[in-house]
Design a protein around this motif. Structure first.
Motif, PDB file in Angstrom:
ATOM      1  N   SER A 193       0.840  -1.198   0.000  1.00 39.02           N
ATOM      2  CA  SER A 193       0.000   0.000   0.000  1.00 39.02           C
ATOM      3  C   SER A 193       0.874   1.246   0.000  1.00 39.02           C
ATOM      4  CB  SER A 193      -0.941  -0.001   1.214  1.00 39.02           C
ATOM      5  OG  SER A 193      -0.195   0.092   2.419  1.00 39.02           O
ATOM      6  N   VAL A 297      -6.917  -0.006  -5.552  1.00 44.45           N
ATOM      7  CA  VAL A 297      -8.063   0.536  -4.831  1.00 44.45           C
ATOM      8  C   VAL A 297      -7.600   1.609  -3.856  1.00 44.45           C
ATOM      9  CG1 VAL A 297     -10.006  -0.044  -3.318  1.00 44.45           C
ATOM     10  CG2 VAL A 297      -9.233  -1.679  -5.050  1.00 44.45           C
ATOM     11  N   GLU A 299      -8.222   3.482  -0.385  1.00 42.95           N
ATOM     12  CA  GLU A 299      -8.887   3.382   0.916  1.00 42.95           C
ATOM     13  C   GLU A 299      -9.095   4.783   1.460  1.00 42.95           C
ATOM     14  OE1 GLU A 299      -7.944   0.435   4.435  1.00 42.95           O
ATOM     15  OE2 GLU A 299      -6.763   2.273   4.684  1.00 42.95           O
ATOM     16  N   TYR A 309     -14.101   2.721   0.322  1.00 40.10           N
ATOM     17  CA  TYR A 309     -13.163   2.400  -0.749  1.00 40.10           C
ATOM     18  C   TYR A 309     -13.641   3.041  -2.041  1.00 40.10           C
ATOM     19  CZ  TYR A 309     -11.647  -0.952   2.713  1.00 40.10           C
ATOM     20  OH  TYR A 309     -11.201  -1.520   3.875  1.00 40.10           O
ATOM     21  N   PHE A 356      -5.970  -6.404  -1.831  1.00 40.90           N
ATOM     22  CA  PHE A 356      -7.290  -5.946  -1.398  1.00 40.90           C
ATOM     23  C   PHE A 356      -8.330  -7.054  -1.583  1.00 40.90           C
ATOM     24  CE2 PHE A 356     -11.403  -4.005  -2.424  1.00 40.90           C
ATOM     25  CZ  PHE A 356     -11.634  -3.288  -1.266  1.00 40.90           C
ATOM     26  N   GLN A 360     -10.393  -8.897   1.410  1.00 43.78           N
ATOM     27  CA  GLN A 360     -11.846  -8.935   1.431  1.00 43.78           C
ATOM     28  C   GLN A 360     -12.353 -10.373   1.543  1.00 43.78           C
ATOM     29  OE1 GLN A 360     -12.175  -5.631   2.171  1.00 43.78           O
ATOM     30  NE2 GLN A 360     -14.085  -5.731   1.022  1.00 43.78           N
TER      31      GLN A 360
END
Length: 372
Positions: A193, A297, A299, A309, A356, A360
């Motif tokens: 990230s 993605v 955040e 998101y 991600f 999830q």
């Protein structure tokens, strides 16, 4: 003491050459101290002899010996080899040759109470008591008290000990899990990230109405219909500039009010369509913009601590390079956000798309397990 330096011992041994050839063994009465088989070696005139038995007053050794030692007095070095170190004692002995074939000698101590006595007595007593043991000729210490206590403790386990062990194992497991989670979090933040340095803003998703010149807002109409004047700028050049409403939309004001001074390019208001959805306006680096284009993605973390998101919005205005090397980006949330948060700052972190998706999936599995 260094047993390799034998010059003084040899001289001492030669000093006894003047003694009578026939020497009577001392304390040979059958009442001497008991002999032990503690491992040791004896060095006489530079020759090494293996120890067979030892007491406080005499020793029995074997090795290559000639008849010339019979009845002589010599300085014998008794050496005890421990694991990592050696103890050597010098003893004045009288020699009796008892077996010519094996070279066995009896060494009677001329001065049994000499300087060697305390150390020799300690070694023999410790060996008899079992405080020291031998293996392959090497003497080693044994902590009898520790062994006894360990056996006693292992044989007297109580409910309290089981409870203490359970608490200890639980604490160890919790600490291990915490450390593993911390390590995974560090890897997640550093590798998978990227934090956006500047704070973003949650926008209503409308069309910004910007000032077209430097000046002062002299008129502002928040209920303007399509074609009506929304605001008027009294430019520093003396001209009066009016901006018309581009659509039948709702006017959303920012920090600028009537009478405020503006610069060219400042957002005066925002025309929001009735079907518009909020978006996040963020300034990202060129590298981060490539990640967003690649499907990563974003955040979003709001002031109240809630998370959402977002993906890169569609349209030609979703990525607009600026002059300072940054890219003005429009992010579209994937789920509805609180309308009351419009205009507030947002913290943005860009997450790798595969990580991600995995996160999830794991969260969904965990939720199913806890709900079942």
């Amino acid at each position: 003491m260094d047993i390799e330096k034998k010059a003084s011992r040899d001289n001492a041994a030669q000093a006894f050459d003047g003694q009578p050839e026939v020497w009577t063994a001392l304390l040979d009465t059958g009442t001497e101290h008991p002999k032990t088989n503690i491992p040791f070696a004896a060095i006489i005139d530079g020759r090494h002899f293996s120890g067979l038995s030892l007491s406080l007053v005499s020793a029995v050794v074997s090795g290559l010996s000639g008849p010339d030692l019979q009845g002589k007095q010599r300085i014998a070095v008794l050496r005890f080899d421990f694991d990592g170190y050696t103890i050597s004692l010098q003893v004045n002995v009288g020699i009796s040759r008892t077996d010519a074939e094996t070279g066995q000698l009896v060494l009677d101590f001329i001065e049994p109470t000499g300087e060697h006595l305390p150390t020799l007595r300690y070694l023999l007593n410790a060996y008899i008591a079992g405080d020291i043991t031998s293996l392959d000729g090497i003497i080693s210490l044994r902590d009898k008290a520790g062994v006894a206590n360990a056996r006693k403790q292992s044989g007297e386990k109580t409910l309290g000990s089981y409870f203490a062990n359970a608490v200890r194992l639980t604490a160890t497991a919790i600490l291990s899990i915490g450390l593993a989670a911390l390590a995974l979090d560090l890897v997640y933040e550093r590798i998978f990230s990227k934090e956006v340095q500047q704070l973003a803003v949650l926008s209503a998703g409308g069309q910004p109405l910007r000032a077209i010149a430097n000046g002062q807002i002299s008129y502002l109409n928040t209920k303007a219909a399509k074609g009506d004047v929304v605001y008027t700028i009294q430019a520093v050049s003396g001209d009066t500039l009016s901006i018309n409403m581009p659509c039948d939309c709702k006017i959303l004001l920012g920090a600028i009010t009537e009478g405020a001074t503006v610069l060219a390019g400042d957002t005066v208001a925002e025309a929001v369509a009735l079907n518009a959805t909020p978006v996040v306006l963020a300034a990202v680096s060129a590298e981060q913009s490539k990640l967003l284009v690649g499907g990563d993605v974003a955040e979003l973390r709001f002031q109240d601590g809630s998370l959402a998101y977002a993906n890169l919005a569609t349209g030609s205005q979703s990525l607009v390079p600026s002059g300072n090397g940054e890219v003005q980006t429009v992010l579209a949330p994937t789920s509805p956000v609180n309308q009351e948060a419009i205009g507030t700052p947002v913290s943005v972190r860009i997450i790798n798309a595969r990580i991600f998706a995995l996160r999830q999936k794991l969260g969904q599995m965990f939720s199913e397990v806890t709900n079942s």
